[in-house]
Write an enzyme that holds these catalytic residues in place. Structure first.
Site, short mmCIF file in Angstrom:
data_model
loop_
_atom_site.label_atom_id
_atom_site.label_comp_id
_atom_site.label_asym_id
_atom_site.label_seq_id
_atom_site.Cartn_x
_atom_site.Cartn_y
_atom_site.Cartn_z
N MET A 166 82.60 0.07 68.48
CA MET A 166 83.61 0.00 68.23
C MET A 166 83.97 1.04 68.70
SD MET A 166 83.93 -1.98 64.19
CE MET A 166 83.09 -0.11 63.08
N GLY A 167 83.34 1.92 69.94
CA GLY A 167 83.75 3.44 70.35
C GLY A 167 82.92 4.10 69.95
N SER A 215 75.26 8.38 63.61
CA SER A 215 76.38 7.06 63.57
C SER A 215 78.08 7.77 63.55
CB SER A 215 76.20 6.84 61.53
OG SER A 215 77.14 6.00 60.88
N HIS A 243 77.68 7.37 70.41
CA HIS A 243 76.55 8.63 70.75
C HIS A 243 75.54 8.02 70.82
CE1 HIS A 243 75.47 6.02 67.39
NE2 HIS A 243 76.18 6.20 66.65
N LYS A 285 69.57 0.34 62.90
CA LYS A 285 70.57 0.96 61.85
C LYS A 285 71.36 0.20 60.77
CE LYS A 285 74.00 4.11 62.03
NZ LYS A 285 74.56 3.73 60.56
N GLY A 335 73.67 6.80 69.79
CA GLY A 335 72.51 5.67 69.53
C GLY A 335 73.37 4.21 70.45
N HIS A 336 74.89 4.44 70.34
CA HIS A 336 74.76 3.63 71.38
C HIS A 336 74.17 3.55 72.75
CE1 HIS A 336 78.24 3.70 68.40
NE2 HIS A 336 78.56 2.60 68.72
N ARG A 383 80.07 7.52 61.75
CA ARG A 383 80.84 8.09 60.43
C ARG A 383 79.96 9.20 60.04
NH1 ARG A 383 81.08 1.79 58.96
NH2 ARG A 383 83.34 1.47 58.75
O1 PAF Z 1 78.01 -2.43 64.74
C1 PAF Z 1 78.99 -2.37 65.27
O2 PAF Z 1 79.27 -1.32 65.96
C2 PAF Z 1 80.21 -2.93 64.99
O3 PAF Z 1 79.97 -4.34 63.78
C3 PAF Z 1 80.41 -4.45 66.14
C4 PAF Z 1 79.17 -5.71 66.18
C5 PAF Z 1 81.07 -3.65 67.89
C6 PAF Z 1 80.87 -5.82 65.51
O4 PAF Z 1 82.54 -5.06 65.88
#
Ligand code: PAF
Length: 279
Positions: A30-31, A185, A34, A149, A36-37, A187
């Site tokens: 969802m953009g 996160s 960080h 997570k 983690g992504h 958030r």
């Molecule tokens: O984990 C997330 O960021 C969201 O739940 C996902 C998997 C991209 C779905 O919108």
């Protein structure tokens, strides 16, 4: 790297990325990216020939009083990070692309979607499974990468992939933490400096659960009690749940077994954070 915004463009670009025999990895996000992504992107890069990432703040997974409109949107920075880390394609659709007027089909994984975060956030996982199914159909990846997570999300998506015969492998990557233990996160950006300090209590509570389990305690209730004592030490933190569950079904386990999932969710100020550990 190419950035596409429509479903038709994503379908044809992903078909090219797959080619005759190339392994395509997908990192749905969802953009507000960080480390983690980015660890998911690196895992995808290492395991696949080509990598697509999606950036879509999915409205259907937010409740009416949740943070959809204020969820951090950092599109240009996200694109720069994804390009740096070798992503071939970014799919960044609009809400209208993903949910055209009149769309009324949802994917629901029954039972498991109502546990842990699903119990606290009714309808959340219906939104997640619906959008992830759509992303799988549109991009057709061989492997899709998610972070541990979101342990409940992982359990539900695993079941969805199995139940609906998606021809792909779901790859789950470890939680990435700051040096002091705070799980990364998107958030975390909402936290003030003081709240960030308070947020460390989630990690401490899970550490306590691990410690109590390692001492031979087998009663989940005792582990939960020990974690709640730690969490109660931070008055700015309001516990949503502390649980010991089976990581596949998300059902409570009363006797701690190896591999049981200890999970915590709590509000730090107005920000809801989650964290977990496999015992
Ligand atoms: O984990 C997330 O960021 C969201 O739940 C996902 C998997 C991209 C779905 O919108």
């Amino acid at each position: 790297m190419v950035i596409v915004k429509t479903i038709a463009e994503a379908q044809s670009a992903c078909a090219q990325l797959r080619g005759e025999d190339r392994v395509l990895g997908l990192v749905p996000t969802m953009g507000a990216l960080h480390e983690g992504h980015l660890s998911l992107v690196r895992a995808a890069r290492a395991a696949c020939d080509t990598v697509a990432a999606s950036i879509f703040v999915n409205p259907t997974q937010f409740g009416p009083n949740e943070d959809f409109s204020k969820y951090p949107r950092t599109f240009d920075d996200d694109c720069a990070l994804l390009e740096r880390d070798g992503v071939d394609l970014i799919f960044a659709p609009t809400v209208e692309q993903m949910y055209p007027a009149g769309a009324s089909t949802f994917v629901v994984v029954e039972g498991v979607s109502d546990r842990l975060d699903g119990a606290s956030r009714p309808g959340h996982f219906r939104g997640v499974t619906t959008v992830v199914s759509k992303l799988f159909h549109i991009t057709g990846p061989h492997k899709a990468f998610f972070g541990q997570k979101d342990a409940a999300q992982v359990a539900i998506l695993r079941k969805m992939v199995r139940d609906l015969n998606f021809p792909l492998q779901l790859v789950v990557c470890p939680i990435v933490r700051e040096a002091d233990g705070l799980a990364l996160s998107s958030r975390n950006r909402y936290l003030s400096a003081k709240e960030r300090e308070h947020a460390l209590v989630l990690h401490r509570a899970l550490g306590k659960m691990e410690e109590v389990a390692a001492s031979g305690e087998r009663s989940s209730a005792r582990l939960i009690e020990a974690a709640r004592e730690i969490l109660a030490q931070e008055p700015g933190v309001r516990v949503d749940y502390v649980a010991v569950v089976d990581p596949e079904t998300l059902k409570d386990v009363f006797e701690v077994t190896d591999g049981a999932l200890a999970a915590v969710a709590a509000f730090v100020g107005a920000t809801r954070l989650i964290d977990n550990v496999l015992l």
